[in-house]
Write a protein that holds these residues in place. Structure first.
Motif, PDB file in Angstrom:
ATOM      1  N   ALA A 168     -39.556  47.455  -9.314  1.00  0.00           N
ATOM      2  CA  ALA A 168     -40.136  47.628  -7.998  1.00  0.00           C
ATOM      3  C   ALA A 168     -39.621  48.872  -7.541  1.00  0.00           C
ATOM      4  CB  ALA A 168     -39.888  46.646  -7.144  1.00  0.00           C
ATOM      5  N   ASP A 169     -39.911  49.195  -6.160  1.00  0.00           N
ATOM      6  CA  ASP A 169     -38.941  50.462  -5.517  1.00  0.00           C
ATOM      7  C   ASP A 169     -37.749  50.758  -5.921  1.00  0.00           C
ATOM      8  OD1 ASP A 169     -38.881  48.229  -3.587  1.00  0.00           O
ATOM      9  OD2 ASP A 169     -37.572  49.725  -2.864  1.00  0.00           O
ATOM     10  N   LYS A 170     -37.606  51.978  -6.671  1.00  0.00           N
ATOM     11  CA  LYS A 170     -36.074  52.093  -7.066  1.00  0.00           C
ATOM     12  C   LYS A 170     -35.234  52.596  -6.054  1.00  0.00           C
ATOM     13  CE  LYS A 170     -38.621  52.151 -10.569  1.00  0.00           C
ATOM     14  NZ  LYS A 170     -39.395  51.039 -11.174  1.00  0.00           N
ATOM     15  N   THR A 171     -35.466  52.727  -4.757  1.00  0.00           N
ATOM     16  CA  THR A 171     -34.590  52.719  -3.792  1.00  0.00           C
ATOM     17  C   THR A 171     -33.989  51.635  -3.270  1.00  0.00           C
ATOM     18  OG1 THR A 171     -36.397  53.134  -2.072  1.00  0.00           O
ATOM     19  CG2 THR A 171     -35.531  55.319  -2.753  1.00  0.00           C
ATOM     20  N   GLY A 172     -34.902  50.528  -3.474  1.00  0.00           N
ATOM     21  CA  GLY A 172     -34.270  49.143  -2.971  1.00  0.00           C
ATOM     22  C   GLY A 172     -33.548  48.354  -4.195  1.00  0.00           C
ATOM     23  N   TYR A 173     -33.380  49.163  -5.603  1.00  0.00           N
ATOM     24  CA  TYR A 173     -32.524  48.561  -6.528  1.00  0.00           C
ATOM     25  C   TYR A 173     -30.978  48.202  -6.182  1.00  0.00           C
ATOM     26  CZ  TYR A 173     -35.735  49.210 -10.427  1.00  0.00           C
ATOM     27  OH  TYR A 173     -36.961  48.990 -11.345  1.00  0.00           O
ATOM     28  N   PRO A 174     -30.423  48.902  -5.629  1.00  0.00           N
ATOM     29  CA  PRO A 174     -28.979  48.630  -5.078  1.00  0.00           C
ATOM     30  C   PRO A 174     -29.014  47.266  -4.288  1.00  0.00           C
ATOM     31  CG  PRO A 174     -29.162  50.822  -4.774  1.00  0.00           C
ATOM     32  CD  PRO A 174     -30.610  50.466  -5.131  1.00  0.00           C
TER      33      PRO A 174
END
Length: 221
Positions: free
Chosen positions: A144-150
């Motif tokens: 999904a959105d990489k900025t949401g990975y953490p």
């Protein structure tokens, strides 16, 4: 023998596909339908979906979460690897993507194993934790959105059972993670997750150069 992972050119990749890929007709039909799709690159590669399916069967997984559904190819493949009473919670922000995916799941006969959740994935995962589902899932796949990975990582660890697997796609970002000149938000967030995975003693960790890079983290008991 090889001391490093080889780069797959088109002939080698085609050989790999011809000599390893096992797809049902409906899986192939969905993959072919995405060939001309303007966002077709968002679909998980078939060889990676096959690997995920083998992992699920090896673990005897019955409870799975996917974050980032697109048109349903990876969820379809994973749902096919689950037992009849298995469940895959499919989270996606886009109702349009989910509607398309639902049509394909219906055609594949796996809709009874898939629970769609439309909306921000972090909200869906947090709601599952609030509902008492922490520590009950075998496997989580995030694409999904990489900025949401953490955030997906921390929420995912709460939802996993001990020795469950948390996996992340696109960890190589087409090679951009290794280019110091690239500093867009998605690439920076991917680098940050890679650093966290490497240092986090809560998990066993492997980063694999299949597709666009697949991170696999096992929650230590």
């Amino acid at each position: 023998m090889s001391r490093r992972t080889i780069q797959l050119d088109m002939p080698v990749h085609q050989w790999l596909m011809t000599h390893s890929l096992r797809e049902t007709p409906i899986q192939r039909e969905l993959r072919d339908a995405m060939e001309g799709h303007p966002e077709g690159e968002m679909q998980t590669s078939p060889e990676q979906v096959q690997l995920l399916s083998v992992l699920l069967k090896t673990m005897q997984a019955s409870r799975v979460i996917e974050v980032g559904v697109f048109t349903g190819y990876s969820a379809m493949g994973m749902a096919m690897a689950l037992p009849d009473d298995g469940v895959l919670v499919a989270c996606d922000l886009s109702p349009e993507h989910m509607a398309v995916a639902q049509e394909w799941w219906d055609r594949a006969g796996v809709s009874d194993r898939i629970q769609p959740r439309v909306g921000p994935a972090a909200d869906s995962l947090a709601a599952m934790i609030d509902a008492g589902e922490a520590g009950t899932y075998d496997f989580i796949y995030v694409d999904a959105d990489k900025t949401g990975y953490p955030e997906y990582y921390e929420l995912g660890l709460q939802l996993l059972r001990p020795r469950g697997l948390l996996t992340f796609d696109n960890m190589l970002r087409g090679g951009r993670v290794a280019d110091p000149e690239v500093d867009d938000e998605s690439t920076v967030a991917t680098r940050e997750l890679a650093a966290k995975l490497l240092a986090d003693d809560r998990v066993e960790y492997s980063l694999n150069p299949i597709g666009d890079g697949l991170a696999i983290a096992m929650l230590r008991p």
